[in-house]
Scaffold this motif. Sequence first.
Motif, PDB file in Angstrom:
ATOM      1  N   SER A 213     -59.584  93.046  21.505  1.00  0.00           N
ATOM      2  CA  SER A 213     -58.489  92.068  21.494  1.00  0.00           C
ATOM      3  C   SER A 213     -58.351  91.409  22.860  1.00  0.00           C
ATOM      4  O   SER A 213     -58.117  90.202  22.977  1.00  0.00           O
ATOM      5  CB  SER A 213     -57.182  92.752  21.096  1.00  0.00           C
ATOM      6  OG  SER A 213     -57.263  93.306  19.803  1.00  0.00           O
ATOM      7  N   GLN A 214     -58.523  92.210  23.939  1.00  0.00           N
ATOM      8  CA  GLN A 214     -58.439  91.661  25.287  1.00  0.00           C
ATOM      9  C   GLN A 214     -59.603  90.715  25.552  1.00  0.00           C
ATOM     10  O   GLN A 214     -59.433  89.675  26.207  1.00  0.00           O
ATOM     11  CB  GLN A 214     -58.433  92.796  26.315  1.00  0.00           C
ATOM     12  CG  GLN A 214     -58.165  92.353  27.737  1.00  0.00           C
ATOM     13  CD  GLN A 214     -56.813  91.704  27.902  1.00  0.00           C
ATOM     14  OE1 GLN A 214     -55.828  92.176  27.362  1.00  0.00           O
ATOM     15  NE2 GLN A 214     -56.756  90.596  28.629  1.00  0.00           N
TER      16      GLN A 214
ATOM     17  N   ILE B  97     -58.726  87.482  24.117  1.00  0.00           N
ATOM     18  CA  ILE B  97     -57.757  86.774  24.959  1.00  0.00           C
ATOM     19  C   ILE B  97     -58.476  86.080  26.117  1.00  0.00           C
ATOM     20  O   ILE B  97     -58.206  84.904  26.435  1.00  0.00           O
ATOM     21  CB  ILE B  97     -56.703  87.757  25.490  1.00  0.00           C
ATOM     22  CG1 ILE B  97     -55.827  88.260  24.334  1.00  0.00           C
ATOM     23  CG2 ILE B  97     -55.840  87.095  26.565  1.00  0.00           C
ATOM     24  CD1 ILE B  97     -54.840  89.327  24.755  1.00  0.00           C
TER      25      ILE B  97
ATOM     26  N   MET C 184     -47.941  95.811  21.692  1.00  0.00           N
ATOM     27  CA  MET C 184     -48.842  94.821  22.299  1.00  0.00           C
ATOM     28  C   MET C 184     -49.325  93.814  21.260  1.00  0.00           C
ATOM     29  O   MET C 184     -49.407  92.611  21.518  1.00  0.00           O
ATOM     30  CB  MET C 184     -50.035  95.537  22.933  1.00  0.00           C
ATOM     31  CG  MET C 184     -49.689  96.356  24.174  1.00  0.00           C
ATOM     32  SD  MET C 184     -49.184  95.355  25.586  1.00  0.00           S
ATOM     33  CE  MET C 184     -50.738  94.595  26.022  1.00  0.00           C
TER      34      MET C 184
ATOM     35  N   ASN D 128     -48.589  89.953  21.595  1.00  0.00           N
ATOM     36  CA  ASN D 128     -49.780  89.103  21.718  1.00  0.00           C
ATOM     37  C   ASN D 128     -49.869  88.129  20.558  1.00  0.00           C
ATOM     38  O   ASN D 128     -50.380  87.017  20.706  1.00  0.00           O
ATOM     39  CB  ASN D 128     -51.038  89.976  21.779  1.00  0.00           C
ATOM     40  CG  ASN D 128     -51.207  90.641  23.127  1.00  0.00           C
ATOM     41  OD1 ASN D 128     -50.680  90.149  24.131  1.00  0.00           O
ATOM     42  ND2 ASN D 128     -51.919  91.747  23.178  1.00  0.00           N
TER      43      ASN D 128
ATOM     44  N   LEU E 172     -47.706  85.362  21.585  1.00  0.00           N
ATOM     45  CA  LEU E 172     -48.290  84.615  22.705  1.00  0.00           C
ATOM     46  C   LEU E 172     -49.468  83.761  22.261  1.00  0.00           C
ATOM     47  O   LEU E 172     -49.627  82.615  22.696  1.00  0.00           O
ATOM     48  CB  LEU E 172     -48.730  85.587  23.804  1.00  0.00           C
ATOM     49  CG  LEU E 172     -47.608  86.423  24.456  1.00  0.00           C
ATOM     50  CD1 LEU E 172     -48.199  87.387  25.464  1.00  0.00           C
ATOM     51  CD2 LEU E 172     -46.575  85.524  25.106  1.00  0.00           C
ATOM     52  N   LYS E 173     -50.338  84.315  21.398  1.00  0.00           N
ATOM     53  CA  LYS E 173     -51.552  83.590  21.003  1.00  0.00           C
ATOM     54  C   LYS E 173     -51.245  82.439  20.048  1.00  0.00           C
ATOM     55  O   LYS E 173     -51.885  81.402  20.095  1.00  0.00           O
ATOM     56  CB  LYS E 173     -52.540  84.554  20.348  1.00  0.00           C
ATOM     57  CG  LYS E 173     -53.195  85.538  21.297  1.00  0.00           C
ATOM     58  CD  LYS E 173     -54.418  86.176  20.683  1.00  0.00           C
ATOM     59  CE  LYS E 173     -54.064  86.918  19.428  1.00  0.00           C
ATOM     60  NZ  LYS E 173     -55.237  87.622  18.858  1.00  0.00           N
TER      61      LYS E 173
ATOM     62  N   LEU F 116     -47.464  94.697  29.457  1.00  0.00           N
ATOM     63  CA  LEU F 116     -47.153  93.507  28.672  1.00  0.00           C
ATOM     64  C   LEU F 116     -46.884  92.304  29.570  1.00  0.00           C
ATOM     65  O   LEU F 116     -47.189  91.152  29.206  1.00  0.00           O
ATOM     66  CB  LEU F 116     -45.931  93.802  27.792  1.00  0.00           C
ATOM     67  CG  LEU F 116     -45.568  92.779  26.722  1.00  0.00           C
ATOM     68  CD1 LEU F 116     -46.720  92.629  25.740  1.00  0.00           C
ATOM     69  CD2 LEU F 116     -44.315  93.209  25.992  1.00  0.00           C
TER      70      LEU F 116
ATOM     71  N   SER G 243     -49.923  89.839  30.234  1.00  0.00           N
ATOM     72  CA  SER G 243     -50.238  88.865  29.190  1.00  0.00           C
ATOM     73  C   SER G 243     -49.177  87.772  29.132  1.00  0.00           C
ATOM     74  O   SER G 243     -49.492  86.583  28.986  1.00  0.00           O
ATOM     75  CB  SER G 243     -50.360  89.564  27.830  1.00  0.00           C
ATOM     76  OG  SER G 243     -51.393  90.503  27.840  1.00  0.00           O
TER      77      SER G 243
ATOM     78  N   ILE H   1     -49.834  83.692  29.779  1.00  0.00           N
ATOM     79  CA  ILE H   1     -49.544  82.677  28.760  1.00  0.00           C
ATOM     80  C   ILE H   1     -48.481  81.702  29.251  1.00  0.00           C
ATOM     81  O   ILE H   1     -48.593  80.488  29.070  1.00  0.00           O
ATOM     82  CB  ILE H   1     -49.091  83.360  27.450  1.00  0.00           C
ATOM     83  CG1 ILE H   1     -50.247  84.157  26.852  1.00  0.00           C
ATOM     84  CG2 ILE H   1     -48.629  82.315  26.436  1.00  0.00           C
ATOM     85  CD1 ILE H   1     -51.462  83.341  26.511  1.00  0.00           C
TER      86      ILE H   1
END
Length: 579
Positions: free
Chosen positions: A59-60, A63, A408, A412, A415-416, A545, A548, A552
């Motif tokens: 996942s990272q 990102i 997370m 995320n 954020l995404k 957290l 990230s 963003i």
Amino acid sequence: MSFKHLFLNLKIRFKLMIAFGSILLLSVILVLVAINGNFSILSLRNLGEKVDMANLRMSQVNIYLQEFASKGFKTDEFLSTGSSQLTKGYQTEMDSILHVLSLLKNNDRYDNKDFSFKLNTIASDINEFDIKFQNLVALYQKRGFEDYGLEGQLRDAIHEVEEAHFPYNKVQMLMLRRHEKDFFLRKDLKYLDRFNQAADIFRQEVAKVNDELVGKAQVLLHINEYQTKFNDIVEVEQKIGLTSSSGILGELNQQATAISDQLRKLTENVKQTNKAMIDKTIYIIIGLFGAQLIIGMLLGYIYSHVFTKSITQIKDAMVSLAKGKFPEKLKVKSSDELAETKTALNQLVERIKVAVDFARNLGAGNFSVQYDEKYNKDVLAKSIIALHQKLQEADQEQFITNWSNEGMAKINGILKNHSASLEILGDDIICQIVNYLNVNQGALYLIDGNELQRLATYAYNKKRFVNQKIAMGTGLVGQCVLEKECVYITDLPPGYTSITSGLGECTPSSLLIVPLIARDHVIGAIELAALRKLKAYEIEFVKKLSESIASILMNNMSNQKKEATEAKRVDDKYSSYYH
């Protein structure tokens, strides 16, 4: 002399030693089986955690990919060296994933061909993903930005046309620039067609001009160079992907989703195997324990024909125990060997009761139960207590891991996929954090010049509209941002803040302030207040957290600032042209 006669001539304590020796042997076997099963279970659980970690790192990686494709390729560091913090971060995470997969392949306790095949498939997909990412990096470096790569060459060609002394039609040149900018902004191939059509018309009109004018051939050459470089950039953009689902970028997005799904299924496979091993261990322990009871019944039956009334009482107690009922405590009125036997049996029954009750609680998932202090020193008790402690630790570690991963993933996800304004994004972020940590209120601050502007406030399941500015270095929030260090206190200064609800106001029990740091730059802070003390893993979760969130928010602010600047620049250019 027959064996029976020899046995009858033995003293009582020797006969009991033979009897209880047999039971003790089964107890040792039971302990060894329990210990071996425990190691196997913990090994598989550790295996599942490693697969979860690989999924989290994937996942990272995704990102890093999105950030690089969005803005990361435009940095001077990348354009000049072909490397950046994002590509280095990507490589670090990718190496970690491959290292985890290597550890999984070499795990001796999981000898499964299907598991090995899935691991090899995932490793192959990840290697393919890495190759495509490197190709994407090469394409972005070829494309360049501003003064680098093809875009830099495109700018040089534009300047050559604009600075030419030949009297060309500047309106047509502006139209070409407009089509060029429209393509870069919208990634639509129709602007390529419009550009090429306008370039052909532009070139034809220049060609019609009297050949005696100086610079005509040179202008035509520069127009051709301008058109060629623009078409080269469009070709590279198509290879990269004009949308998130096309080109190499689209393939990477699809493959990242597929790899995460494979890792998730692999985790489920490990968990199912772990459950099967737990069931198998339980069945074996129950079987050995049953054998132990049966042997006890046989010995009791034999002794009932040999010994006196006391032995008969012991036999009755053993039969009752064998039927699954705990007998009443035997009365001891003497101090001979039979009395010692009754005492030993009473202790055994009590120990079994304690062990059964303790095992039943463990089986029901009640890990808070404590073993009776009177019987926690023998071998079986120590082994069960050790198993209890390890299961308790593993359960807590799994809970923290699952809790952190879920949190997370939720943040995320916001954020995404968030495309709204900075204020709405801030509201959604602080709302999710406050609700997930079950704290009472929270606030999100962003740096605005020499001040901290409160972007969002959330308390008691409601958004709060608070317009507050804090000078840099003032108060706990300002000091936290200035020093780039987290602040967690449980003894708040009088009057610092209060938590307001329908029941009135009260001073929070704890306050956590975490700076938002992206690429070594502080952009703000998160402030959380609660009527309880935060746990260590909750604080660590907010710290992780914040990285990230900071990244963003920085991108979001950068996008807004760039869009505003770009809009102003275009307006200024067209305004200057028409005036």
